[in-house]
Each structure stands twice: as structure tokens, then as C-alpha cells.
Enzyme design. Structure first.
Site, PDB file in Angstrom:
ATOM      1  N   TYR A 105       0.832  -1.199   0.000  1.00 40.96           N
ATOM      2  CA  TYR A 105       0.000   0.000   0.000  1.00 40.96           C
ATOM      3  C   TYR A 105       0.867   1.249   0.000  1.00 40.96           C
ATOM      4  O   TYR A 105       1.942   1.270   0.617  1.00 40.96           O
ATOM      5  CB  TYR A 105      -0.886   0.054   1.254  1.00 40.96           C
TER       6      TYR A 105
ATOM      7  N   TYR B  84      -0.909  -9.873   0.654  1.00 39.88           N
ATOM      8  CA  TYR B  84       0.143  -9.327   1.526  1.00 39.88           C
ATOM      9  C   TYR B  84       0.043  -9.941   2.922  1.00 39.88           C
ATOM     10  O   TYR B  84      -1.024 -10.364   3.354  1.00 39.88           O
ATOM     11  CB  TYR B  84       0.075  -7.797   1.573  1.00 39.88           C
TER      12      TYR B  84
ATOM     13  N   ARG C 215      -3.368 -11.802   3.708  1.00 43.13           N
ATOM     14  CA  ARG C 215      -4.652 -11.407   3.126  1.00 43.13           C
ATOM     15  C   ARG C 215      -4.723 -11.904   1.683  1.00 43.13           C
ATOM     16  O   ARG C 215      -3.769 -11.750   0.927  1.00 43.13           O
ATOM     17  CB  ARG C 215      -4.801  -9.880   3.084  1.00 43.13           C
TER      18      ARG C 215
ATOM     19  N   HIS D 118      -7.322  -8.378  -2.674  1.00 43.78           N
ATOM     20  CA  HIS D 118      -8.638  -7.766  -2.455  1.00 43.78           C
ATOM     21  C   HIS D 118      -8.607  -6.292  -2.816  1.00 43.78           C
ATOM     22  O   HIS D 118      -7.549  -5.661  -2.831  1.00 43.78           O
ATOM     23  CB  HIS D 118      -9.100  -7.932  -1.005  1.00 43.78           C
TER      24      HIS D 118
ATOM     25  N   HIS E  65     -10.699  -2.806  -1.540  1.00 41.37           N
ATOM     26  CA  HIS E  65     -11.653  -2.230  -0.574  1.00 41.37           C
ATOM     27  C   HIS E  65     -12.622  -1.322  -1.322  1.00 41.37           C
ATOM     28  O   HIS E  65     -12.203  -0.529  -2.181  1.00 41.37           O
ATOM     29  CB  HIS E  65     -10.912  -1.385   0.468  1.00 41.37           C
TER      30      HIS E  65
HETATM   31 FE   LIG Z   1      -6.357  -4.281   2.512  1.00 41.94          FE
END
Ligand SMILES: [Fe+3]
Lengths: 245, 203
Positions: A111, A150, A160, A163, A165
Site C-alpha cells: 500500500y 500481503y 490477506r 482484495h 476495498h
Molecule cells: Fe487491505
């Protein structure tokens, strides 16, 4: 059920379907879940209205994550995809003019955020955010790159699934919703404690987007289809008289 | 319950720690869109009393949430909503009624520069006390939490408000009251757990 309160305009949230607040395998939920029961109250004007998000606030690249953070002539790195679908309400009606915002990790699972510590590199041409307004038929579309899975510190080796959001703002503040979209076939889906907050396979399936070959762009991008559903309003014409009549 | 829905609402998932990227990208350091939505509620001179709302969301260990995002939605000073669904009149054009504030990443404090709302009628004809709808998301919150903010200096209106008078556990009502700190500043701390746990609504 006897009550001196009027019926609300929106159907109550189906709490048997939605995740519980406390889901201990997702560790952060333990100290952040209210312990007293929610107080049920019908919606009224403040929940049945919402701000206006005019189309005019949208820039031409706001829904194109491949380009909206990229230097001129460059583009984000990663498998190119289109994520599209419709925003509907529980009665099956399209929700036009809904604000759809999304955010995601880059193709390496990193991110662009100052609290992010994953060793995977930033992509200088990828910001990871997008937004759009749904069309008259409730449809929306984003162009982006496939986010990477990640690791996250929920356990010694927890990952995770890939995905995106999504934040949704429909026509009533009562409809406000944040959720996540997963990708069909990702083996990390059943291993994830956040997915595990969902109460049924049907709920997991509702958040798992299938590959949509019909909307792929040959020699450019694959496509995934993701419909989202917001709370619906009561059908007052049919439903006011339930029993005793 | 007799539900008329033919589809299931999309299941909620946590906003996670990086909600800023999507909802307040400029705060996250991404210069996007020419500004963050909901950052400014007053777009010109507004009617009514201008106020500042401040607060912090606390977890069950009394630690401030530094990754929360709070949204508010409210009527203008005349009790009208700046919304396509508002049919009773035209709201103050310089007041959006909607605010979005990410908790400060160091202190956890959220802030809204807004106005004190007017009274909005309840469907049964009763008048509701001035209040603001509040929605809270954060890492660890599986479904966004809904509550309402009332004002501690509106005792008369609060005493007949349909929601506040509906709450059986009267000792919990103060959790919905923003405390006046003078100078138009009100504090509304939100406690997710513990003896001061805020009343959250299934609304
Ligand atoms: Fe996330």
C-alpha cells in the site's frame, strides 16, 4: 412485535447475515467490538437522506487506477484488469448516483501509506485509489491492476487474499457500507480471518468476483464482475398490513 | 421479521488501516481529486451557530484509535437536509451537511467544523432534538458503527426526543451527548467498550 415507534423507511440490517462485531480469530476485533447490544430504532429523515455527489466532481481518470497516479506516458505495473458491476438495493433496483470509492495494494501487495511496512516495493506510477459515480442503471467500472496478497500481523504467518476495498454511499446515510472484493480462485480466501468474519459460504461468495471474459479487453485487460447490494426501502404498498387483518 | 428484500445486502468487511488511501487520499499524502470529499462542510457564509466537534474513538483498553474514520450527516440550522431526497424545502446552499474526518494518526482526534443543526421531525410528528448522525469505521470494526450525537446544552429538547426517551438504560444516555467546552466547541468521545461504552444503533 408491539412497538410505539413508526416503521422506518429502510429495512433493518440483517444482522444474522452481516458479520458479528466480535470475531476473535480477527484479533483487532476483540478490543474494538461493542459489548452491549445495538439499540434498534427505525430510520427517519436523517438516515433516509444523503449528500449530493454530482458527476461534475469526477475527473476523467478518477476511476482509472492504471493512469490516475502515473507520470505522463507511464502506467501502473501489474496484471491489468477491469472491475465492473452494478450497485443494487435489496429490492433489486439499481442505485444510480451512488458514490463508489476504492483502494488497494499495488501488484506486489504494498500500500502507498506511511504506516505500511511491507518490504514489497512501491510502484511510482500507482497510487491505489479510485472513485466513480454509478450510472442510471447502477453500473460502475474501474480499471486497475490486480492487487497482490500481503502479509499482516494477525498471527505468525497470516496473509490477506488479493482484495480491493470498496466504500459505498447510496441515497440514505443508513445505506453507508464498506466492504472488500476478493478474486475467484484465490486459495488464501478460506485462510483469512477477516473473510472468516463472514458467517456463511454464501456471504463469502457474495464478495468473490468471478472472471468475466465477456468484458475483457483483448490484448489489454481481463475483467472481473462485482455487483454490490445496499439496504433497500420498505415496499410500503404491500407490507404495511402483516397480521390481524 | 418479514423482509421484502429479494437480494442480500453486501456483507460488510473492515475498512482496515489504510482507509485513508481510498477515502481521504490527500491526507494520506496522495494529491488526488483536488481535495478530500467531506473535508469542508461550509462552502460559504452559513446560517446558524458555527461549532467545532472534536472527539476520539477509544477501544476496550482505553487506547485511542489512530486509524478510525468518522463521518457525520446532519440537517442545516433550519432542520433541512442538503439532499436530493429532501422534499420539505431548500437547505442552506452553503452547508453540505456531510463531513468526513480521519482520526489524527498521532493523537486519534477527529474534528469537524460544522453548525448546530435545527430540529427535524420524526415520522410520528414529534420533534427530534438537534442531533447529528455518526458513522464510525476502523481496522477491527467488521460492520461500520452507527450512532447519534446530541448536545448537552439542549436539555429541554433532549427530554422529549424520540430516540433518547426510547433508551431503557437511562444511565447510558449521556454517552450520546456532546459536551460543550465553551466557545462553540463540543467534545464527543466514542467508547467502543467499557463502562462508558457509547450507545450504538441498529438503525
Ligand atoms: Fe487491505
Amino acid at each position: 412485535m408491539a412497538s410505539d415507534l413508526p416503521e422506518g423507511g429502510y429495512l433493518p440490517r440483517d444482522r444474522a447475515w452481516q458479520p458479528d462485531a466480535l470475531t476473535p480469530p480477527y484479533k483487532t476485533s476483540v478490543a474494538r467490538s461493542p459489548q452491549a447490544p445495538l439499540i434498534s430504532f427505525p430510520t427517519s429523515l436523517g438516515e433516509e437522506t444523503s449528500p449530493v455527489f454530482p458527476d461534475s466532481i469526477m475527473g476523467p481518470l478518477d476511476n482509472d487506477l492504471i493512469l490516475n497516479f502515473a507520470q505522463p506516458g507511464e502506467s501502473a505495473i501489474g496484471p491489468r484488469i477491469i472491475v465492473h458491476g452494478r450497485v443494487l438495493d435489496e429490492t433489486g433496483r439499481p442505485v444510480p448516483n451512488a458514490l463508489v470509492e476504492c483502494w488497494q495494494a499495488n501488484a506486489g501487495g504494498r500500500y502507498r501509506h506511511k504506516n505500511e511496512g511491507y518490504i514489497a516495493p512501491l510502484d511510482p506510477n500507482f497510487g491505489g485509489c479510485g472513485r466513480t459515480i454509478t450510472a442510471e442503471d447502477g453500473s460502475y467500472e474501474f480499471r486497475t491492476v490486480m492487487p497482490g496478497p500481503y502479509p499482516w500481523p494477525n498471527g505468525p504467518n497470516t496473509w490477506r487474499p488479493a482484495h480491493i476495498h470498496f466504500s459505498l454511499f447510496g441515497h440514505g446515510f443508513a445505506q453507508r457500507l464498506i466492504t472488500q472484493m476478493y478474486f475467484e480462485g484465490d486459495p488464501l480466501i478460506p485462510l483469512c480471518a477477516i473473510v472468516g468474519a463472514l458467517k456463511s459460504q454464501a456471504a463469502v461468495d457474495a464478495l468473490t468476483a468471478p472472471l468475466d471474459m465477456d468484458r475483457t479487453v483483448p490484448m489489454d485487460a481481463r475483467a472481473y464482475r462485482f455487483d454490490m447490494v445496499l439496504r433497500g426501502r420498505r415496499q410500503t404498498y404491500f407490507e404495511n398490513r402483516s397480521e390481524g387483518l | 421479521m418479514n423482509r421484502s428484500g429479494t437480494l442480500k445486502e453486501s456483507p460488510s468487511q473492515t475498512a482496515g488501516p489504510y482507509v485513508h488511501i481510498g477515502c481521504t487520499p490527500n491526507l494520506a499524502g496522495l494529491a488526488m481529486y483536488g481535495g478530500d470529499l467531506g473535508a469542508v462542510m461550509k462552502t460559504g457564509p452559513v446560517q446558524g451557530q458555527e461549532i467545532t466537534l472534536k472527539g476520539t474513538v477509544y477501544d476496550g483498553d482505553a487506547a485511542a484509535l489512530k486509524d478510525a474514520m468518522v463521518e457525520i450527516w446532519q440537517a442545516d440550522a433550519a432542520g433541512l437536509f442538503n439532499s436530493a431526497n429532501e422534499t420539505r424545502g431548500k437547505a442552506d446552499p452553503n452547508f453540505t451537511g456531510w463531513g468526513r474526518s480521519a482520526a489524527d494518526m498521532q493523537t486519534g482526534e477527529f474534528v469537524f467544523d460544522t453548525i448546530k443543526p435545527g430540529c427535524v421531525p420524526f415520522p410520528d410528528g414529534r420533534l427530534q432534538a438537534p442531533h447529528i448522525s455518526v458513522w464510525i469505521v476502523a481496522r477491527g470494526i467488521n460492520v461500520g458503527l452507527q450512532t447519534r450525537l446530541y448536545f448537552d446544552d439542549e436539555a429541554d429538547a433532549n427530554a422529549t426526543d424520540p430516540l433518547l426517551t426510547h433508551i431503557a438504560d437511562e444511565y447510558r444516555v449521556p454517552t450520546l451527548l456532546a459536551k460543550s467546552e465553551g466557545g462553540g466547541v463540543y467534545r464527543f468521545d466514542i467508547h467502543l467498550q467499557g463502562p462508558q461504552e457509547t450507545i450504538f444503533l441498529d438503525i
